[in-house]
Design a protein around this motif. Structure first.
Motif, PDB file in Angstrom:
ATOM      1  N   TRP A   1      78.324 -25.899 -35.113  1.00 58.73           N
ATOM      2  CA  TRP A   1      78.733 -27.590 -34.863  1.00 58.73           C
ATOM      3  C   TRP A   1      79.124 -27.520 -33.981  1.00 58.73           C
ATOM      4  O   TRP A   1      79.689 -26.199 -32.779  1.00 58.73           O
ATOM      5  CB  TRP A   1      79.723 -27.290 -36.676  1.00 58.73           C
ATOM      6  CG  TRP A   1      80.363 -29.018 -36.917  1.00 58.73           C
ATOM      7  CD1 TRP A   1      81.392 -29.469 -36.020  1.00 58.73           C
ATOM      8  CD2 TRP A   1      79.370 -29.729 -37.223  1.00 58.73           C
ATOM      9  NE1 TRP A   1      81.364 -30.795 -36.366  1.00 58.73           N
ATOM     10  CE2 TRP A   1      80.649 -31.370 -37.734  1.00 58.73           C
ATOM     11  CE3 TRP A   1      78.554 -29.754 -37.891  1.00 58.73           C
ATOM     12  CZ2 TRP A   1      79.853 -32.353 -37.862  1.00 58.73           C
ATOM     13  CZ3 TRP A   1      78.254 -30.966 -38.871  1.00 58.73           C
ATOM     14  CH2 TRP A   1      79.029 -31.810 -38.627  1.00 58.73           C
TER      15      TRP A   1
ATOM     16  N   SER B   1      84.499 -34.527 -34.589  1.00 58.50           N
ATOM     17  CA  SER B   1      83.763 -34.021 -33.844  1.00 58.50           C
ATOM     18  C   SER B   1      83.093 -35.057 -32.696  1.00 58.50           C
ATOM     19  O   SER B   1      83.790 -36.551 -33.339  1.00 58.50           O
ATOM     20  CB  SER B   1      82.576 -33.752 -34.628  1.00 58.50           C
ATOM     21  OG  SER B   1      82.869 -33.298 -36.035  1.00 58.50           O
TER      22      SER B   1
ATOM     23  N   TRP C   1      85.320 -34.868 -39.524  1.00 59.85           N
ATOM     24  CA  TRP C   1      84.450 -34.942 -39.033  1.00 59.85           C
ATOM     25  C   TRP C   1      84.573 -36.066 -37.854  1.00 59.85           C
ATOM     26  O   TRP C   1      84.416 -36.808 -36.885  1.00 59.85           O
ATOM     27  CB  TRP C   1      83.119 -36.301 -39.773  1.00 59.85           C
ATOM     28  CG  TRP C   1      83.949 -36.930 -40.867  1.00 59.85           C
ATOM     29  CD1 TRP C   1      84.314 -38.175 -40.448  1.00 59.85           C
ATOM     30  CD2 TRP C   1      84.601 -36.754 -42.442  1.00 59.85           C
ATOM     31  NE1 TRP C   1      85.322 -38.723 -41.245  1.00 59.85           N
ATOM     32  CE2 TRP C   1      84.521 -37.926 -42.943  1.00 59.85           C
ATOM     33  CE3 TRP C   1      83.623 -36.107 -43.078  1.00 59.85           C
ATOM     34  CZ2 TRP C   1      85.296 -37.662 -44.074  1.00 59.85           C
ATOM     35  CZ3 TRP C   1      84.149 -35.793 -44.508  1.00 59.85           C
ATOM     36  CH2 TRP C   1      84.966 -36.762 -44.969  1.00 59.85           C
TER      37      TRP C   1
ATOM     38  N   SER D   1      77.590 -36.795 -37.437  1.00 61.42           N
ATOM     39  CA  SER D   1      78.536 -35.625 -37.848  1.00 61.42           C
ATOM     40  C   SER D   1      78.920 -36.235 -39.681  1.00 61.42           C
ATOM     41  O   SER D   1      79.316 -34.583 -40.128  1.00 61.42           O
ATOM     42  CB  SER D   1      79.175 -36.016 -37.039  1.00 61.42           C
ATOM     43  OG  SER D   1      79.098 -35.177 -35.551  1.00 61.42           O
ATOM     44  N   ARG D   2      79.349 -37.304 -39.631  1.00 61.61           N
ATOM     45  CA  ARG D   2      79.986 -37.662 -40.940  1.00 61.61           C
ATOM     46  C   ARG D   2      79.687 -37.772 -42.391  1.00 61.61           C
ATOM     47  O   ARG D   2      80.246 -36.238 -42.926  1.00 61.61           O
ATOM     48  CB  ARG D   2      80.632 -39.079 -40.857  1.00 61.61           C
ATOM     49  CG  ARG D   2      81.536 -39.052 -42.218  1.00 61.61           C
ATOM     50  CD  ARG D   2      81.657 -40.821 -41.903  1.00 61.61           C
ATOM     51  NE  ARG D   2      82.848 -41.325 -43.802  1.00 61.61           N
ATOM     52  CZ  ARG D   2      81.883 -41.097 -44.898  1.00 61.61           C
ATOM     53  NH1 ARG D   2      81.054 -41.498 -45.180  1.00 61.61           N
ATOM     54  NH2 ARG D   2      82.732 -41.146 -45.469  1.00 61.61           N
TER      55      ARG D   2
ATOM     56  N   ALA E   1      78.760 -33.261 -42.459  1.00 56.90           N
ATOM     57  CA  ALA E   1      79.703 -32.222 -42.426  1.00 56.90           C
ATOM     58  C   ALA E   1      80.133 -32.855 -44.663  1.00 56.90           C
ATOM     59  O   ALA E   1      80.477 -31.480 -44.872  1.00 56.90           O
ATOM     60  CB  ALA E   1      80.905 -33.295 -42.171  1.00 56.90           C
TER      61      ALA E   1
END
Length: 507
Positions: free
Chosen positions: A223, A192, A189, A202-203, A206
């Motif tokens: 993604w 990203s 992440w 994102s985290r 993911a």
């Protein structure tokens, strides 16, 4: 039934050799053995045949068990090696075992020989199986390494225990603009933006995909990643989980879809532009149809008046009109009638698709008979022959519109008849898939191939001086046929005649 056993026997005494073979036979085996007494003979035997076990006397005049064991190791064969001796000390036996011998026995006590052979055969099989497994694992690892290093897409391995990338291939280095050593310090992440395009973190997203992979799924998703310079990269990612030893690893295959996204954007823009153009064309067509309808409607009233006036002139003016004046009035009346037909055709064309149609099931021959009846006066005047079968095939159509199509084509056939012969028109029908193909063939003047498409355009007449048509009839035919999902076309030969074809849905 005895079990075959190949035995390489290092022994200088034939009597001792037979004694050992007898013990093996007593254990349920049928030994196929060869006795050798020196290194040369042993090397030859090992090269010429596959052996199950080597049994060696410790001391021979020109050879020994230790030398035989060394020779066996040099060949690379993993065979059970058992020492059988008549006189050997315990320290010598231990040294032989340390050198690689699998067991040792005394010749005066061979009760353990067969159990020792069976045990060592099992151990050799286990070692062989283990080696094959290790070799297969090495080959698999090598294949994976080659694929990993040369894959056309970026591949990274995520260590679930450390939450860091453990491996990254060269394509991943190129994609992210970071070396493999630097990528191994990162979590997925962190490569990203904080938020994905849909607004998700994102985290969190993911971790959700990684957990799905660990649960046995193979998620595939779009993604947005980040290059080292901060550039966003639209990607397609697929995940798969597996074990490396005791480590849980998730492999991520990452494909840069920047070009695909650009193409999709261009396609979406093209579709939007096309939709706008279609809307504009529909608006223009509607305006044209409205204009045609309005103009035609407005022309109708004065034409009726003109027609009435010419009739009055012909009825009441016969006493004072001369031949010349009467000719002028006749021409006026004919042109007014032509204009009335043209206005009616234009009004009809403008109404197509704007009024509710009445769909029913009937045989096309019924519409053909009605069209022939409408044109009976024209056919009689021209002495035309019309050939019509008893059936043409069932269709679902607006009966009035199909009669109009047939009447226009039949009228066209008679109008453009050949001056040297009486008109002859034949109507046929045949099924073709989900449709009926209707054919109207005449023996008229024919049409040149270069005019085949042009004749279906409005106001187009290939022979303007021939017939009394308005130049709208075939355009109406085309519009009606296409309105019901059909098509219309012509085949013709100048001087021979024409065949018009159109399709209607089969009931």
């Amino acid at each position: 039934m005895s079990i075959p056993l190949s035995v390489l026997l290092v022994e200088d005494s034939p009597e001792d050799a037979e004694f050992i073979m007898r013990e093996i036979r007593r254990g349920g085996y049928e030994p196929n053995f060869q006795r050798v007494e020196n290194a040369t003979h042993m090397s030859t035997a090992l090269a010429e045949q596959v052996w199950d076990v080597v049994i060696a006397d410790y001391n021979l005049p020109h050879f020994s068990a230790v030398h035989a064991l060394t020779l066996l190791k040099e060949t690379g064969f993993d065979l059970p090696f058992i020492i059988v001796s008549g006189n050997i000390g315990e320290d010598v036996a231990v040294a032989a075992m340390k050198a690689g011998a699998d067991d040792y026995l005394m010749k005066n006590n061979l009760a353990r020989l067969v159990p020792a052979i069976e045990r060592e055969l099992g151990e050799a099989l286990n070692r062989s199986t283990h080696r094959r497994a290790e070799e297969a694992l090495r080959e698999s690892a090598e294949r994976y390494r080659v694929l990993f290093q040369h894959a056309p897409e970026a591949i990274v391995l995520h260590d679930c225990d450390t939450e860091r990338l453990s491996e990254a291939n060269p394509e991943a280095e190129r994609l992210f603009g970071l070396s493999a050593s630097r990528l191994r310090l990162r979590s997925p992440w962190t490569l990203s933006p904080d938020l994905q395009p849909d607004g998700s973190i994102s985290r969190d997203r993911a971790i959700e995909y990684i957990e799905r992979a660990l649960a046995g799924e193979t998620p595939r998703f779009e993604w947005t990643h980040l290059r080292s310079d901060g550039t966003e990269i639209p990607c397609e990612v697929s995940l798969a989980a597996f074990q490396i030893g005791h480590r849980r690893v998730v492999q991520g295959a990452i494909r840069d879809i920047t070009e695909r996204k650009a193409a999709e954007s261009r396609l979406a823009a093209s579709r939007e532009e096309l939709a706008q153009r279609v809307d504009e064309l529909q608006r223009v067509n509607l305006e044209i149809e409205t204009f045609l309808y309005t103009v035609s409607h407005d022309l109708k009233a004065p034409l009726v008046t003109l027609h009435g006036m010419t009739e009055l002139l012909m009825a009441s003016g016969g006493k004072w009109m001369g031949v010349k004046e009467r000719h002028y009035v006749e021409r006026m009346r004919a042109n007014v009638a032509h204009m009335q037909r043209l206005v009616e055709d234009l009004l009809d064309m403008a109404r197509l698709g704007r009024t509710r149609e009445k769909i029913e099931t009937f045989d096309v021959v019924e519409a053909a008979r009605a069209a022939i009846e409408q044109l009976s006066g024209v056919f009689s005047a021209k002495r035309a022959e019309v050939i019509l079968p008893d059936r043409l095939g069932q269709t679902r159509y607006d009966r009035r519109r199909l009669i109009q199509v047939l009447a226009n084509l039949l009228s066209n056939a008679v109008q453009y008849s050949h001056p040297d012969r009486a008109p002859r028109v034949e109507i046929k029908g045949k099924p073709e898939g989900d449709a009926l193909v209707i054919q109207i063939r005449d023996n008229g003047i024919g049409i040149e191939e270069r005019h085949f498409d042009r004749i279906f355009e409005i106001f187009e007449k290939v022979s303007p001086g021939q017939g009394e048509g308005t130049g709208v009839g075939l355009s109406i035919v085309k519009k009606i046929v296409e309105l019901y999902g059909g098509r219309v076309w012509v085949q013709s030969e100048p001087g021979v005649g024409s065949a018009f074809y159109f399709t209607v849905p089969k009931a």
